[in-house]
Enzyme design. Structure first.
Site, PDB file in Angstrom:
ATOM      1  N   TYR A  68       0.860  -1.184   0.000  1.00 12.82           N
ATOM      2  CA  TYR A  68       0.000   0.000   0.000  1.00 12.82           C
ATOM      3  C   TYR A  68       0.894   1.230   0.000  1.00 12.82           C
ATOM      4  CZ  TYR A  68      -3.470   3.372   1.711  1.00 12.82           C
ATOM      5  OH  TYR A  68      -4.296   4.465   1.873  1.00 12.82           O
ATOM      6  N   ASP A 111       9.403   2.543  -0.589  1.00 13.44           N
ATOM      7  CA  ASP A 111       8.395   3.214   0.238  1.00 13.44           C
ATOM      8  C   ASP A 111       8.742   2.888   1.690  1.00 13.44           C
ATOM      9  OD1 ASP A 111       6.229   3.792   1.835  1.00 13.44           O
ATOM     10  OD2 ASP A 111       4.731   3.121   0.383  1.00 13.44           O
ATOM     11  N   LYS A 162       4.879   9.151   8.597  1.00 12.42           N
ATOM     12  CA  LYS A 162       4.806   8.634   9.971  1.00 12.42           C
ATOM     13  C   LYS A 162       5.908   9.171  10.885  1.00 12.42           C
ATOM     14  CE  LYS A 162       2.288   4.640   8.227  1.00 12.42           C
ATOM     15  NZ  LYS A 162       0.912   4.934   8.583  1.00 12.42           N
TER      16      LYS A 162
HETATM   17  N1  HOZ Z   1      -1.015   3.547   6.566  1.00 14.05           N
HETATM   18  C1  HOZ Z   1      -1.787   3.106   7.673  1.00 14.05           C
HETATM   19  C2  HOZ Z   1      -2.544   1.888   7.349  1.00 14.05           C
HETATM   20  N2  HOZ Z   1      -1.777   0.839   6.872  1.00 14.05           N
HETATM   21  C3  HOZ Z   1      -2.654   4.156   8.294  1.00 14.05           C
HETATM   22  C4  HOZ Z   1      -3.096   5.251   7.415  1.00 14.05           C
HETATM   23  C5  HOZ Z   1      -4.542   5.169   7.122  1.00 14.05           C
HETATM   24  O1  HOZ Z   1      -5.309   5.713   7.918  1.00 14.05           O
HETATM   25  O2  HOZ Z   1      -4.888   4.564   6.103  1.00 14.05           O
END
Ligand code: HOZ
Length: 428
Positions: free
Chosen positions: A147, A242, A270
């Protein structure tokens, strides 16, 4: 502190749903897979969250990664207070953004130039645009279950909330966009070789989470990242790591440092913002020089480099930079948790696949090792959901999805870990 309320989480959720789609501002916060109502939180300190009723939880999400020092770290809060007294935003250059950029360059040697943005999504979509602009090619390869935020080209066979909610196809993403997204299974180098052979001369970039965290935590197979680097070198493909999850978390220099593999571009989010909205992308000067205003690849943002956000990020990264021993501490915590959980599940006779690297860990209820999206999605989700609620009831806050990595903080003590293990032993 926010006043406590006797209003139930259900009532708050019903109120929220009247104004906010699904009652949440990001789908992964909904308890869509595990069931029940999300917890509304009021405050946090160290490793502990406090909900609106005053109930405490040990936090194993840490805002999905940023709070590596724990919540409300004194130095971060003090620096934010000082900045608040000066100004909140200028939309103009500040010393704070230079300081954070210099610190990132000191910690991540592959970064010659870095552009600050406000989220990991922005970082990844901008890095991809840059790779395309630099190479003049359109297609790119991503890995199944990875993702890279919610920009259109990435929402094909993606992990995180799409895996949690079983979303295979996202309405609104055009076929034209999706046809340039090529997907390979993670940890399968021959799939990447075959894809590159099939689309020779058409591929601008390969982007991947070098340690996956959006289908649970899945480390790369031995030699996998090195082999991808070689393919990119051979075929003039831009390699994008990433490191939104792994950057500054698994090592000061992220997975690039751990695996001794240098990416052409790297994306952050993050931890780099210490709990405030920051993303960034950076890398080789030759490529980054194509970004406007140096070059023609346009990328911009009103709140990019915001001084409050830069301040939280700078204090957080400074701590990590000045205390390299923190990474050994996080590894100790992660290992103790992984080994303790394994023993606890063995004790109660439940088979699990636990993947852990430093402060990233996940538990899949699986009879087979979890190495890619196919093995992750073959795990027993209903048992995970029951385990989630068992832990929640006992004051332990896990991600509400089997497809999300847990993130540990430096505020977790051995006592917290022992409590988590002890609570797991009571699961049936
Ligand atoms: N990237 C996180 C989930 N895998 C948190 C960000 C979101 O709220 O999607």
């Amino acid at each position: 502190m926010m006043p406590l309320t006797s209003t139930s989480h259900r009532a708050l959720m019903e109120r929220s749903m009247k104004s906010i789609p699904g009652g949440v501002n990001s789908p992964v916060r909904a308890f869509g897979s595990v069931g029940g109502d999300p917890i509304f939180f009021a405050s946090a300190q160290g490793a502990t969250l406090v909900d609106v009723h005053g109930k405490e939880y040990i936090d194993l999400i840490n805002s999905w990664g940023p709070m590596i020092l724990g919540h409300n770290h004194t130095d971060v809060i003090d620096a934010l207070r000082e900045q608040l007294d000066r100004a909140v935003s200028f939309g103009a250059p500040t010393v704070q953004e230079i300081e954070l950029a210099e610190l990132v360059r000191a910690m991540v040697p592959s970064v010659d130039l870095i552009r600050m943005v406000s989220s990991g999504t922005e970082a990844c979509m901008s890095a991809l645009r840059l790779a395309r602009g630099y190479t003049g090619k359109n297609k790119f390869i991503k890995m199944e279950g990875h993702y890279h935020g919610h920009a259109d080209p990435f929402l094909v066979k993606a992990g995180s909330g799409l895996a949690t909610f079983g979303i295979q196809h996202v309405p609104g993403i055009t076929e034209g966009t999706a046809q340039d997204t090529l997907v390979c299974p993670f940890n399968d180098i021959s799939a990447v070789e075959n894809m590159c052979d099939k689309h020779q001369g058409e591929i601008a970039a390969i982007i991947l989470e070098p340690v996956a965290g959006n289908m649970g935590c899945i480390p790369p197979a031995a030699g996998y990242l090195q082999a991808i680097r070689q393919i990119c070198d051979d075929q003039d493909i831009v390699l994008i790591f990433d490191e939104v999850m792994t950057g500054f978390r698994l090592a000061a220099g992220g997975v690039q440092e751990l695996a001794s593999v240098t990416a052409d571009l790297v994306t952050f989010g993050k931890v780099i913002g210490g709990g405030l909205p920051v993303g960034a992308f950076g890398g080789k000067r030759e490529i980054m020089s194509h970004i406007a205003p140096l070059g023609q690849v346009y990328q911009a943002g009103t709140l990019s480099g915001n001084p409050l956000a830069m301040t939280a990020g700078h204090v957080t990264l400074s701590h990590l930079h000045e205390h390299p021993e923190y990474y050994a501490r996080l590894e100790h915590t992660g290992k103790r948790l992984a080994e303790g959980l394994q023993q606890a599940f063995d004790h109660i006779g439940i088979t699990v696949a636990i993947n852990q690297l430093g402060s990233m860990i996940s538990v899949h209820f699986s009879e087979v090792p979890v190495t890619d999206f196919s093995s992750a999605s073959g795990s027993d989700i209903s048992t995970f959901n029951r385990y989630f609620h068992h832990m929640l009831e006992h004051g332990i806050y896990l991600p509400p999805s089997a497809y999300e990595s847990w993130f540990l903080s430096l505020s977790l003590t051995d006592e917290h870990i022992d409590h988590i293990i002890h609570t797991t032993k009571k699961f049936s």
